[in-house]
Design a protein around this motif. Structure first.
Motif, PDB file in Angstrom:
ATOM      1  N   ARG A   1      18.967   8.551 -11.160  1.00  0.00           N
ATOM      2  CA  ARG A   1      18.071   7.970 -12.162  1.00  0.00           C
ATOM      3  C   ARG A   1      17.018   7.118 -11.459  1.00  0.00           C
ATOM      4  NH1 ARG A   1      18.403   3.340 -15.363  1.00  0.00           N
ATOM      5  NH2 ARG A   1      20.375   2.847 -14.331  1.00  0.00           N
ATOM      6  N   VAL A   2      15.758   7.274 -11.870  1.00  0.00           N
ATOM      7  CA  VAL A   2      14.642   6.566 -11.253  1.00  0.00           C
ATOM      8  C   VAL A   2      14.648   5.119 -11.722  1.00  0.00           C
ATOM      9  CG1 VAL A   2      12.133   6.455 -10.978  1.00  0.00           C
ATOM     10  CG2 VAL A   2      13.289   8.677 -11.093  1.00  0.00           C
ATOM     11  N   LEU A   3      14.826   4.191 -10.756  1.00  0.00           N
ATOM     12  CA  LEU A   3      14.825   2.763 -11.078  1.00  0.00           C
ATOM     13  C   LEU A   3      13.442   2.144 -10.938  1.00  0.00           C
ATOM     14  CD1 LEU A   3      18.129   1.709  -9.245  1.00  0.00           C
ATOM     15  CD2 LEU A   3      17.824   2.376 -11.641  1.00  0.00           C
ATOM     16  N   LEU A   4      12.618   2.644  -9.984  1.00  0.00           N
ATOM     17  CA  LEU A   4      11.307   2.038  -9.741  1.00  0.00           C
ATOM     18  C   LEU A   4      10.368   3.077  -9.155  1.00  0.00           C
ATOM     19  CD1 LEU A   4       9.463  -0.493  -9.542  1.00  0.00           C
ATOM     20  CD2 LEU A   4      10.385  -0.834  -7.237  1.00  0.00           C
TER      21      LEU A   4
ATOM     22  N   ASN B   1       6.411   2.448  -7.847  1.00  0.00           N
ATOM     23  CA  ASN B   1       5.321   1.477  -7.817  1.00  0.00           C
ATOM     24  C   ASN B   1       3.962   2.159  -7.972  1.00  0.00           C
ATOM     25  OD1 ASN B   1       5.032   2.658  -5.341  1.00  0.00           O
ATOM     26  ND2 ASN B   1       4.801   0.740  -4.202  1.00  0.00           N
ATOM     27  N   PRO B   2       2.888   1.379  -8.205  1.00  0.00           N
ATOM     28  CA  PRO B   2       1.551   1.972  -8.425  1.00  0.00           C
ATOM     29  C   PRO B   2       1.087   2.833  -7.262  1.00  0.00           C
ATOM     30  CG  PRO B   2       1.584  -0.306  -9.150  1.00  0.00           C
ATOM     31  CD  PRO B   2       2.883  -0.075  -8.471  1.00  0.00           C
ATOM     32  N   ALA B   3       1.407   2.437  -6.016  1.00  0.00           N
ATOM     33  CA  ALA B   3       0.974   3.249  -4.881  1.00  0.00           C
ATOM     34  C   ALA B   3       1.616   4.637  -4.946  1.00  0.00           C
ATOM     35  CB  ALA B   3       1.350   2.548  -3.573  1.00  0.00           C
ATOM     36  N   ALA B   4       2.898   4.688  -5.346  1.00  0.00           N
ATOM     37  CA  ALA B   4       3.550   5.983  -5.472  1.00  0.00           C
ATOM     38  C   ALA B   4       2.950   6.795  -6.608  1.00  0.00           C
ATOM     39  CB  ALA B   4       5.044   5.782  -5.711  1.00  0.00           C
ATOM     40  N   GLU B   5       2.550   6.135  -7.684  1.00  0.00           N
ATOM     41  CA  GLU B   5       1.879   6.855  -8.785  1.00  0.00           C
ATOM     42  C   GLU B   5       0.625   7.540  -8.273  1.00  0.00           C
ATOM     43  OE1 GLU B   5       1.086   4.069 -11.852  1.00  0.00           O
ATOM     44  OE2 GLU B   5       3.172   3.885 -12.495  1.00  0.00           O
ATOM     45  N   GLU B   6      -0.155   6.798  -7.467  1.00  0.00           N
ATOM     46  CA  GLU B   6      -1.410   7.361  -6.958  1.00  0.00           C
ATOM     47  C   GLU B   6      -1.156   8.501  -5.986  1.00  0.00           C
ATOM     48  OE1 GLU B   6      -5.461   5.856  -4.608  1.00  0.00           O
ATOM     49  OE2 GLU B   6      -3.930   4.410  -5.243  1.00  0.00           O
ATOM     50  N   LEU B   7      -0.131   8.360  -5.125  1.00  0.00           N
ATOM     51  CA  LEU B   7       0.153   9.415  -4.146  1.00  0.00           C
ATOM     52  C   LEU B   7       0.675  10.675  -4.803  1.00  0.00           C
ATOM     53  CD1 LEU B   7       1.824   7.306  -1.306  1.00  0.00           C
ATOM     54  CD2 LEU B   7      -0.461   8.322  -1.285  1.00  0.00           C
ATOM     55  N   LEU B   8       1.520  10.529  -5.859  1.00  0.00           N
ATOM     56  CA  LEU B   8       2.149  11.695  -6.491  1.00  0.00           C
ATOM     57  C   LEU B   8       1.356  12.238  -7.654  1.00  0.00           C
ATOM     58  CD1 LEU B   8       5.869  10.506  -6.432  1.00  0.00           C
ATOM     59  CD2 LEU B   8       4.759  12.111  -4.879  1.00  0.00           C
TER      60      LEU B   8
ATOM     61  N   ALA C   1       4.222   6.134 -13.680  1.00  0.00           N
ATOM     62  CA  ALA C   1       5.626   5.729 -13.566  1.00  0.00           C
ATOM     63  C   ALA C   1       6.339   5.788 -14.904  1.00  0.00           C
ATOM     64  CB  ALA C   1       5.703   4.308 -12.983  1.00  0.00           C
ATOM     65  N   ILE C   2       5.603   5.571 -16.002  1.00  0.00           N
ATOM     66  CA  ILE C   2       6.235   5.553 -17.322  1.00  0.00           C
ATOM     67  C   ILE C   2       6.857   6.897 -17.676  1.00  0.00           C
ATOM     68  CG2 ILE C   2       4.130   6.219 -18.584  1.00  0.00           C
ATOM     69  CD1 ILE C   2       4.973   4.204 -20.742  1.00  0.00           C
ATOM     70  N   ALA C   3       6.357   7.966 -17.045  1.00  0.00           N
ATOM     71  CA  ALA C   3       6.902   9.298 -17.326  1.00  0.00           C
ATOM     72  C   ALA C   3       8.207   9.559 -16.602  1.00  0.00           C
ATOM     73  CB  ALA C   3       5.860  10.362 -16.942  1.00  0.00           C
ATOM     74  N   LEU C   4       8.580   8.701 -15.635  1.00  0.00           N
ATOM     75  CA  LEU C   4       9.730   9.002 -14.806  1.00  0.00           C
ATOM     76  C   LEU C   4      10.782   7.893 -14.774  1.00  0.00           C
ATOM     77  CD1 LEU C   4      10.553  11.449 -13.133  1.00  0.00           C
ATOM     78  CD2 LEU C   4       9.634  10.318 -11.108  1.00  0.00           C
TER      79      LEU C   4
ATOM     80  N   ALA D   1       0.817  -1.215   0.000  1.00  0.00           N
ATOM     81  CA  ALA D   1       0.000   0.000   0.000  1.00  0.00           C
ATOM     82  C   ALA D   1       0.849   1.263   0.000  1.00  0.00           C
ATOM     83  CB  ALA D   1      -0.933  -0.012   1.216  1.00  0.00           C
ATOM     84  N   ASP D   2       2.051   1.198   0.575  1.00  0.00           N
ATOM     85  CA  ASP D   2       2.925   2.374   0.599  1.00  0.00           C
ATOM     86  C   ASP D   2       3.573   2.578  -0.768  1.00  0.00           C
ATOM     87  OD1 ASP D   2       2.301   2.709   3.199  1.00  0.00           O
ATOM     88  OD2 ASP D   2       4.148   1.840   3.992  1.00  0.00           O
ATOM     89  N   GLY D   3       3.763   3.849  -1.106  1.00  0.00           N
ATOM     90  CA  GLY D   3       4.465   4.154  -2.346  1.00  0.00           C
ATOM     91  C   GLY D   3       5.967   3.973  -2.178  1.00  0.00           C
ATOM     92  N   VAL D   4       6.648   3.495  -3.232  1.00  0.00           N
ATOM     93  CA  VAL D   4       8.088   3.260  -3.195  1.00  0.00           C
ATOM     94  C   VAL D   4       8.731   3.934  -4.406  1.00  0.00           C
ATOM     95  CG1 VAL D   4       9.929   1.564  -3.206  1.00  0.00           C
ATOM     96  CG2 VAL D   4       7.819   1.084  -1.964  1.00  0.00           C
ATOM     97  N   LEU D   5       9.750   4.754  -4.150  1.00  0.00           N
ATOM     98  CA  LEU D   5      10.523   5.427  -5.206  1.00  0.00           C
ATOM     99  C   LEU D   5      11.992   5.060  -5.000  1.00  0.00           C
ATOM    100  CD1 LEU D   5      10.853   7.488  -7.517  1.00  0.00           C
ATOM    101  CD2 LEU D   5      11.020   9.269  -5.782  1.00  0.00           C
ATOM    102  N   VAL D   6      12.635   4.442  -6.039  1.00  0.00           N
ATOM    103  CA  VAL D   6      14.017   3.972  -5.953  1.00  0.00           C
ATOM    104  C   VAL D   6      14.870   4.771  -6.923  1.00  0.00           C
ATOM    105  CG1 VAL D   6      15.569   2.003  -6.113  1.00  0.00           C
ATOM    106  CG2 VAL D   6      13.221   1.655  -5.325  1.00  0.00           C
TER     107      VAL D   6
END
Length: 823
Positions: A600-603, A605-612, A616-619, A589-594
């Motif tokens: 450079r953005v490696l990952l 996740n969908p939860a992070a897409e919803e929060l931000l 993800a494809i744009a980043l 459920a938590d968003g993850v940004l790696v």
């Protein structure tokens, strides 16, 4: 005797006779002076004629001196000539009496003594009494009392001084000065003529010598003969008592002395490096050098060693300096002058090309002789090389066929067996074995054999041979091939009990790689004694390296195959693990940004897409700064801006502790609040870490927290209002504003006041906690006196202790110092 005999007329007569006698005497004196002047003029004319008739310089000067001494009666007569380097007046001629009293080597400098003064001033100097005239300088045993010095001038140039002396005071008159001046003028012309004649004669001798030398140097190519000719022609016109010719070898930067005339053996004439000496200077500069007094004072001083005079010129052919011709004198100064320099330059220019030709001729003769020897040796070498090439060709063909066969397979057993078969076919053998070393047991294992009756297992047959045991162990230990003509005479060959003697000659070589590792031993045998020779040994040595490479390649192939299987399994496991981790990250459920260490953005996740608020494809795969401006709402964009700033601070900091720091960060934008936990991401040990950011929407929790804080603040304020009234009226009752109080009433009021104070303290604590949680409590940090704070606390609590029947005491320490805090 009688008085009055002579009258006045007699007196007049006597006066007239006296005047006539005086006139007669003056006439006689003038006549005698005229005759004497005529005689002097005649004598001077004769002296000038004799001087002009003689062109030999020394003889002309001596004739003049003796004529003046004899004909004019001067006791001592001398001619001083002026030299310019250094400027001095030397005695060129003198009569016998004068020469006897002049010290050897005597000279006078211009301006020194009467001779020097006459030369410096260019005027006649007459000294009537040498004892009282300071200009006269006595030298040696001179005992003259008067002197006359007349400069010898030609066209205003002083050539020398004509000097005469007498042993009486005032022996010279004006007539003598005039006579010597006339003689000096005639002598100047005679000196000039004699010098011109000497120059002409010298030129003739130089041209003759140069012509003879040109003919001599062009008629021979023998270098020693040529150098001697140069010496002989040089000695015709200058002092060549000490003479040498130095030759310069440009390739070796060395100077040699092939021709030296050094009668007393003063110098060491061994070859030397072309350094900074006189010869080195001439070689480097290509310019001649004249040292008339052992040194030249131009730009800097050059010392000529023990030489009193030195002259050297370079021999130049084209633009190359071939060597140096030099003459030197160890006993006299000013032996050589510019004329000698010019002549020696001409000699050097004529002899340089001849020396070069002689050197080239010597080189050609030497090269011709060497070439003939080289041709003979080369012919012999070619014949020998042809035989060796034939043998080498056969060996290379055999080696090539073995190498080609060995490269056809990577199966170890097939490689080894095929190698033995190729040796058997190439060398006509029936006995051969390949032993490989077991690295763990240090024991040799038989892996291939030519014995048809022996069947080897897949892993080979272990033997009891180890390093240093038997022939195979010896080869393994010493890492060198060996050739044994007869094994019965070699202790290294160990025969097994019951083994037939079917091998007499053996060749063995280690299977060694280029790095020195020995993999095993190859042993080939034959029934015939002395069957193997050095060619066989070379072939076996060359082939064993190829066999070792083939064995190593086979081992590497097996190792690579095994590693490939292991890597395939590991890769599959890693891929499965990566898929599982990605599934976990995408499902939480938590968003993850790696981010990697470059940002450079490696990952994402969908939860992070919803929060931000962006996909993800744009980043993913881009730098995380591209999140700026992304988001559906203004709150989304503000949160992205705040998150970018925090991540950038963590990623770009050079403080390792800050990079490793973990903690929750609150990002607020409008009504939205995100809790962000940032941790380092270490991909490789020792590598630069990236970042992992976990995002959680805590907007609801933040709202609840805000409402709780507001409630606590409101309740606290509402409770403080009645407490203030209760405390105020209680204090009024204690003061008797409502009349007197009984002890029971006072006791009840005290209980009311104590509990009101306690409730007020609790309300204040609740307010402080609320301020701390909301961040509204501001602390003023300043230096504090601990003793003063303790005194204040004791004073504030002492009354309460006394009311309870207690006594509060404390001992004051010497000093506690100051601390920083908020009081």
């Amino acid at each position: 005797t009688a008085r009055g005999v002579l009258a006045e007329a007699d007196q007049v007569l006597l006066a007239t006779l006296a005047d006539q006698a005086a006139v007669a005497l003056e006439s006689a004196r003038l006549f005698a002076g005229t005759q004497q002047a005529a005689v002097r003029l005649s004598l001077l004319n004769e002296i000038g004629r004799r001087a002009a008739a003689q062109l030999e310089f020394g003889e002309m000067l001596n004739t003049t001196v003796h004529a003046l001494h004899q004909n004019l009666g001067y006791a001592r007569v001398a001619v001083f000539l002026l030299e310019h380097e250094p400027p001095r007046l030397v005695v060129a001629a003198a009569n016998h009496d004068f020469r006897a009293v002049i010290p050897a080597g005597h000279f006078q400098e211009p301006g020194q003594g009467v001779v020097g003064i006459a030369a410096a001033a260019g005027e006649t100097v007459l000294v009537q009494d040498t004892r009282s005239d300071e200009r006269y300088v006595s030298v040696g045993d001179w005992d003259c009392l008067s002197s006359l010095s007349v400069p010898i001038k030609l066209g205003g140039t002083v050539l020398g001084v004509l000097h005469a002396e007498a042993q009486e005071c005032r022996a010279f008159q004006e007539e003598d000065a005039a006579a010597l001046e006339m003689a000096a003028d005639q002598l100047a012309v005679a000196i000039q003529n004699a010098r011109l004649f000497q120059e002409r004669e010298r030129r003739i001798r130089e041209l003759g010598a140069l012509n003879q030398m040109a003919q001599a140097v062009t008629s021979t190519l023998d270098l020693p003969t040529l150098l001697r000719t140069v010496y002989e022609q040089t000695g015709h016109l200058m002092d060549a008592t000490n003479f040498y010719i130095a030759l310069y070898d440009e390739e070796k930067d060395e100077i040699t002395f092939p021709f030296v005339i050094d009668p007393e053996g003063r110098e060491n004439w061994a070859a030397r490096r072309a350094g900074d000496g006189l010869n080195g200077r001439l070689v480097r500069s290509g310019q001649p050098l004249l040292l008339p007094r052992g040194m030249a004072e131009a730009d800097h001083v050059v010392n000529a060693g023990t030489c009193r005079s030195w002259l050297g010129v370079p021999m130049i052919a084209g633009d190359r300096v071939l060597g140096v011709i030099a003459v030197q004198s160890y006993t006299r100064d000013n032996v050589y002058d510019e004329e000698h320099l010019n002549y020696l330059l001409t000699v050097a220019s004529q002899s340089a090309m001849a020396v070069r030709n002689a050197q080239l001729y010597q080189q050609i003769v030497r090269f011709s002789s060497e070439l003939e020897g080289m041709v003979e040796a080369r012919t012999r070498d070619l014949e020998k090389a042809l035989d060796e090439l034939t043998v080498e060709r056969d060996r290379v063909e055999t080696l090539y066929s073995i190498t080609r066969e060995l490269g056809a397979t990577l199966d170890l057993d097939r490689v080894l067996q095929r190698a033995l078969q190729l040796f058997a076919r190439a060398l006509g053998l029936e006995h051969g074995t390949i032993l490989l070393l077991d690295q763990e047991t240090d024991q040799l294992t038989m892996r291939a054999t030519l014995d048809p009756n022996r069947r080897l297992p897949r892993e080979g047959k272990p033997t009891h041979w180890r390093r240093g045991q038997g022939l195979a162990g010896w080869v393994l230990q010493h890492r060198e091939p060996v050739l044994i003509a007869d094994v019965t005479e070699d202790d290294r060959w160990v025969r097994q009990p019951g083994q037939e003697m079917n091998v007499r000659s053996v060749v063995a070589a280690p299977l060694a790689l280029g790095g020195g590792d020995v993999l095993g031993v190859l042993i080939l045998g034959h029934e015939k004694v002395g069957y193997f020779d050095s060619d066989h040994l070379q072939l076996v040595s060359a082939t064993t390296s190829q066999i070792a490479i083939a064995v190593n390649n086979s081992d590497l192939y097996a190792f690579i195959t095994d590693q490939a299987d292991q890597l395939g399994s590991a890769l599959q496991a890693k891929q499965e693990e990566a898929a599982k981790n990605r599934a976990i990250l995408e499902s939480i459920a938590d968003g993850v940004l790696v981010l990697d260490h470059n940002g450079r953005v490696l990952l994402l996740n969908p939860a992070a897409e919803e929060l931000l608020g962006f996909a993800a494809i744009a980043l993913e795969g881009e730098h995380f700064r591209h999140m700026l401006g992304l988001g559906e709402t203004q709150d989304d964009r503000d949160l992205a801006q705040a998150l970018y700033g925090e991540l950038r601070t963590r990623l770009e900091t050079e403080d390792a502790a800050a990079v490793e720091q973990r903690g929750s960060i609150r990002l607020e934008a409008g009504k939205r609040v995100l809790a962000v936990n940032v941790a380092p991401l270490v991909v490789a040990i020792g590598g630069t870490p990236g970042l992992v950011a976990a995002l959680r929407d805590v907007s609801r929790q933040a709202e609840v927290e805000r409402l709780k804080n507001e409630f606590i603040s409101t309740v606290s304020h509402e409770l403080r209002t009645p407490m203030t009234s209760i405390k105020g009226y209680t204090d009024l009752l204690f003061l008797g504003m409502a009349g007197g109080l009984t002890d029971a009433q006072r006791n009840f009021l005290q209980i009311i006041k104590s509990n009101a104070d306690r409730l007020t303290a609790l309300v204040n604590d609740i307010l402080d906690i609320s301020r701390i949680e909301t961040g509204r409590l501001r602390l003023t940090i300043e230096p504090l006196d601990v003793l003063q704070l303790i005194d204040q606390v004791i004073v504030s609590f002492r009354e309460q202790y006394r009311e309870k029947g207690l006594e509060l005491q404390w001992s004051l320490p010497a000093a506690l110092g100051q601390v920083r805090g908020d009081a």
